[in-house]
Design a protein around this motif. Structure first.
Motif, PDB file in Angstrom:
ATOM      1  N   LEU A 163       0.831  -1.204   0.000  1.00  6.98           N
ATOM      2  CA  LEU A 163       0.000   0.000   0.000  1.00  6.98           C
ATOM      3  C   LEU A 163       0.867   1.256   0.000  1.00  6.98           C
ATOM      4  CD1 LEU A 163      -2.682   1.509   0.202  1.00  6.98           C
ATOM      5  CD2 LEU A 163      -2.587   1.182   2.688  1.00  6.98           C
ATOM      6  N   LEU A 164       1.925   1.278   0.801  1.00  7.26           N
ATOM      7  CA  LEU A 164       2.804   2.446   0.823  1.00  7.26           C
ATOM      8  C   LEU A 164       3.444   2.676  -0.541  1.00  7.26           C
ATOM      9  CD1 LEU A 164       4.731   2.594   4.216  1.00  7.26           C
ATOM     10  CD2 LEU A 164       2.528   3.562   3.583  1.00  7.26           C
ATOM     11  N   ARG A 165       3.795   1.605  -1.233  1.00  6.23           N
ATOM     12  CA  ARG A 165       4.381   1.746  -2.562  1.00  6.23           C
ATOM     13  C   ARG A 165       3.380   2.327  -3.563  1.00  6.23           C
ATOM     14  NH1 ARG A 165       7.224  -1.997   0.101  1.00  6.23           N
ATOM     15  NH2 ARG A 165       9.373  -2.466  -0.507  1.00  6.23           N
ATOM     16  N   VAL A 166       2.110   2.001  -3.391  1.00  5.10           N
ATOM     17  CA  VAL A 166       1.080   2.616  -4.236  1.00  5.10           C
ATOM     18  C   VAL A 166       0.955   4.101  -3.901  1.00  5.10           C
ATOM     19  CG1 VAL A 166      -1.378   2.652  -4.807  1.00  5.10           C
ATOM     20  CG2 VAL A 166      -0.199   0.464  -4.562  1.00  5.10           C
ATOM     21  N   LEU A 167       0.942   4.436  -2.604  1.00  2.00           N
ATOM     22  CA  LEU A 167       0.834   5.842  -2.202  1.00  2.00           C
ATOM     23  C   LEU A 167       2.030   6.655  -2.690  1.00  2.00           C
ATOM     24  CD1 LEU A 167      -0.468   5.530   1.498  1.00  2.00           C
ATOM     25  CD2 LEU A 167      -1.799   5.781  -0.616  1.00  2.00           C
ATOM     26  N   ALA A 168       3.198   6.000  -2.780  1.00  2.00           N
ATOM     27  CA  ALA A 168       4.411   6.694  -3.227  1.00  2.00           C
ATOM     28  C   ALA A 168       4.506   6.785  -4.750  1.00  2.00           C
ATOM     29  CB  ALA A 168       5.643   5.976  -2.681  1.00  2.00           C
ATOM     30  N   GLY A 169       3.613   6.090  -5.475  1.00  2.00           N
ATOM     31  CA  GLY A 169       3.647   6.112  -6.927  1.00  2.00           C
ATOM     32  C   GLY A 169       4.581   5.095  -7.541  1.00  2.00           C
ATOM     33  N   ILE A 170       5.132   4.187  -6.720  1.00  2.27           N
ATOM     34  CA  ILE A 170       6.019   3.141  -7.238  1.00  2.27           C
ATOM     35  C   ILE A 170       5.214   2.099  -7.993  1.00  2.27           C
ATOM     36  CG2 ILE A 170       7.636   1.323  -6.564  1.00  2.27           C
ATOM     37  CD1 ILE A 170       8.328   3.136  -4.134  1.00  2.27           C
ATOM     38  N   TYR A 171       4.071   1.716  -7.431  1.00  3.07           N
ATOM     39  CA  TYR A 171       3.123   0.832  -8.106  1.00  3.07           C
ATOM     40  C   TYR A 171       1.915   1.657  -8.538  1.00  3.07           C
ATOM     41  CZ  TYR A 171       5.557  -3.149  -5.881  1.00  3.07           C
ATOM     42  OH  TYR A 171       6.488  -4.063  -5.466  1.00  3.07           O
ATOM     43  N   GLN A 172       1.418   1.383  -9.715  1.00  2.00           N
ATOM     44  CA  GLN A 172       0.181   2.013 -10.181  1.00  2.00           C
ATOM     45  C   GLN A 172      -0.981   1.074  -9.875  1.00  2.00           C
ATOM     46  OE1 GLN A 172      -0.100   5.203 -11.456  1.00  2.00           O
ATOM     47  NE2 GLN A 172       2.034   5.230 -10.758  1.00  2.00           N
ATOM     48  N   PRO A 173      -2.058   1.575  -9.278  1.00  2.10           N
ATOM     49  CA  PRO A 173      -3.182   0.687  -8.955  1.00  2.10           C
ATOM     50  C   PRO A 173      -3.811   0.091 -10.205  1.00  2.10           C
ATOM     51  CG  PRO A 173      -3.796   2.992  -8.672  1.00  2.10           C
ATOM     52  CD  PRO A 173      -2.314   2.983  -8.914  1.00  2.10           C
ATOM     53  N   THR A 174      -4.248  -1.151 -10.088  1.00  2.00           N
ATOM     54  CA  THR A 174      -4.934  -1.815 -11.190  1.00  2.00           C
ATOM     55  C   THR A 174      -6.321  -1.218 -11.390  1.00  2.00           C
ATOM     56  OG1 THR A 174      -3.778  -3.834 -10.556  1.00  2.00           O
ATOM     57  CG2 THR A 174      -5.578  -4.068 -12.121  1.00  2.00           C
ATOM     58  N   ARG A 175      -6.968  -0.903 -10.277  1.00  2.00           N
ATOM     59  CA  ARG A 175      -8.274  -0.238 -10.297  1.00  2.00           C
ATOM     60  C   ARG A 175      -8.290   0.818  -9.201  1.00  2.00           C
ATOM     61  NH1 ARG A 175      -9.450  -5.497 -10.195  1.00  2.00           N
ATOM     62  NH2 ARG A 175     -10.210  -5.381  -8.043  1.00  2.00           N
ATOM     63  N   GLY A 176      -9.233   1.736  -9.307  1.00  2.00           N
ATOM     64  CA  GLY A 176      -9.347   2.799  -8.321  1.00  2.00           C
ATOM     65  C   GLY A 176      -8.436   3.963  -8.650  1.00  2.00           C
ATOM     66  N   ARG A 177      -8.381   4.919  -7.726  1.00  2.00           N
ATOM     67  CA  ARG A 177      -7.640   6.140  -8.005  1.00  2.00           C
ATOM     68  C   ARG A 177      -6.979   6.667  -6.738  1.00  2.00           C
ATOM     69  NH1 ARG A 177     -10.762  11.279 -10.483  1.00  2.00           N
ATOM     70  NH2 ARG A 177     -11.284  11.587  -8.286  1.00  2.00           N
ATOM     71  N   LEU A 178      -5.771   7.214  -6.907  1.00  3.07           N
ATOM     72  CA  LEU A 178      -5.067   7.889  -5.826  1.00  3.07           C
ATOM     73  C   LEU A 178      -4.952   9.357  -6.187  1.00  3.07           C
ATOM     74  CD1 LEU A 178      -3.315   7.936  -3.225  1.00  3.07           C
ATOM     75  CD2 LEU A 178      -1.337   7.485  -4.710  1.00  3.07           C
ATOM     76  N   ASP A 179      -5.487  10.231  -5.337  1.00  2.00           N
ATOM     77  CA  ASP A 179      -5.394  11.670  -5.542  1.00  2.00           C
ATOM     78  C   ASP A 179      -4.452  12.263  -4.500  1.00  2.00           C
ATOM     79  OD1 ASP A 179      -7.193  11.786  -7.686  1.00  2.00           O
ATOM     80  OD2 ASP A 179      -8.910  11.852  -6.319  1.00  2.00           O
ATOM     81  N   THR A 180      -3.457  13.021  -4.952  1.00  2.00           N
ATOM     82  CA  THR A 180      -2.536  13.699  -4.040  1.00  2.00           C
ATOM     83  C   THR A 180      -2.669  15.198  -4.230  1.00  2.00           C
ATOM     84  OG1 THR A 180      -0.740  13.553  -5.658  1.00  2.00           O
ATOM     85  CG2 THR A 180      -0.905  11.779  -4.040  1.00  2.00           C
ATOM     86  N   ALA A 181      -2.898  15.905  -3.137  1.00  2.00           N
ATOM     87  CA  ALA A 181      -3.060  17.350  -3.187  1.00  2.00           C
ATOM     88  C   ALA A 181      -1.817  18.052  -2.660  1.00  2.00           C
ATOM     89  CB  ALA A 181      -4.280  17.755  -2.366  1.00  2.00           C
TER      90      ALA A 181
END
Length: 233
Positions: A57-75
């Motif tokens: 999960l941390l790697r997804v939040l850091a942008g190392i892994y791209q999620p297969t589904r869903g979306r991560l928004d960083t402000a």
């Protein structure tokens, strides 16, 4: 903590293709529909047993892994993952890795060179600062990584079990730094197996089990349930 949102995970899922066959359709899903927000200035905890998906999960939040589904928004402008296994070029020494890591967080080369002496002093590497990082112990890598994050101050720091590594002296210093970050309104996502530290440092917690959100809410409620679950295992 303010009401402004730094990170939003919206039904994040992540799957890895199984095996090495180029056209294989078989996949393993390691994160399932994970949703939460992290407010600016919040210290948000993530707990779970080994293999629950915390580090992924941390790697997804850091942008190392791209999620297969869903979306991560960083402000925010910069998100940094502080993990003992990531972020360093093992063939470079501490000084070059300080500059490289800082530039990856959006800092200038000049500014990182200005900060190098303070970072090395905090990390307590001594003469090892001029050696390739591949020769460092796990504790030395932890000290260097934490020192870089302390002085470069990305908008969001993702901490993966860092405070549980190293000798007692470094843990005390790292925890003191964490408290300074909290006072200074630093946004932190903190993964740990240490229930006491999670309770002390975090305001809300996400409990992951088999890649799914088992419980999400105030630290006392989630950790009471999680600690009870661990005792029953």
């Amino acid at each position: 903590m303010t009401d402004a949102i730094a990170l939003t995970a919206d039904r994040l899922s992540l799957s890895f293709r199984r095996g090495l066959r180029l056209f294989s359709s078989r996949a393993t899903t390691v994160l399932h529909d994970i949703s939460f927000t992290v407010a600016r200035g919040e210290t948000f905890g993530v707990v779970g047993s080994n293999g629950a998906g915390k580090s992924t999960l941390l790697r997804v939040l850091a942008g190392i892994y791209q999620p297969t589904r869903g979306r991560l928004d960083t402000a925010v402008a910069s998100v940094s993952l502080l993990n003992l296994q990531l972020g360093f070029d093992d063939n470079l020494d501490a000084r070059d890795n300080i500059v490289l890591s800082g530039m990856l967080m959006g800092m200038t080369r000049r500014r990182m060179r200005e900060l190098t002496a303070e970072i090395l002093d905090y990390a307590e590497l001594g003469n090892s600062a001029d050696l390739p990082v591949r020769s460092y112990s796990t504790g030395m890598r932890a000290r260097l990584g934490f020192a870089i994050s302390k002085y470069s101050r990305p908008d969001v720091i993702l901490l993966d079990e860092v405070l549980s590594v190293g000798d007692g002296h470094f843990r005390e210093k790292a925890e003191a730094t964490m408290r300074e970050m909290l006072t200074g309104n630093q946004t932190v996502v903190f993964v740990s197996h240490d229930s006491a530290r999670i309770r002390e440092l975090c305001s809300r917690v996400c409990w992951l089990k088999d890649g799914r959100v088992q419980m999400l809410g105030p630290v006392s409620e989630v950790m009471d349930a999680y600690d009870e679950f661990i005792l029953r295992k």
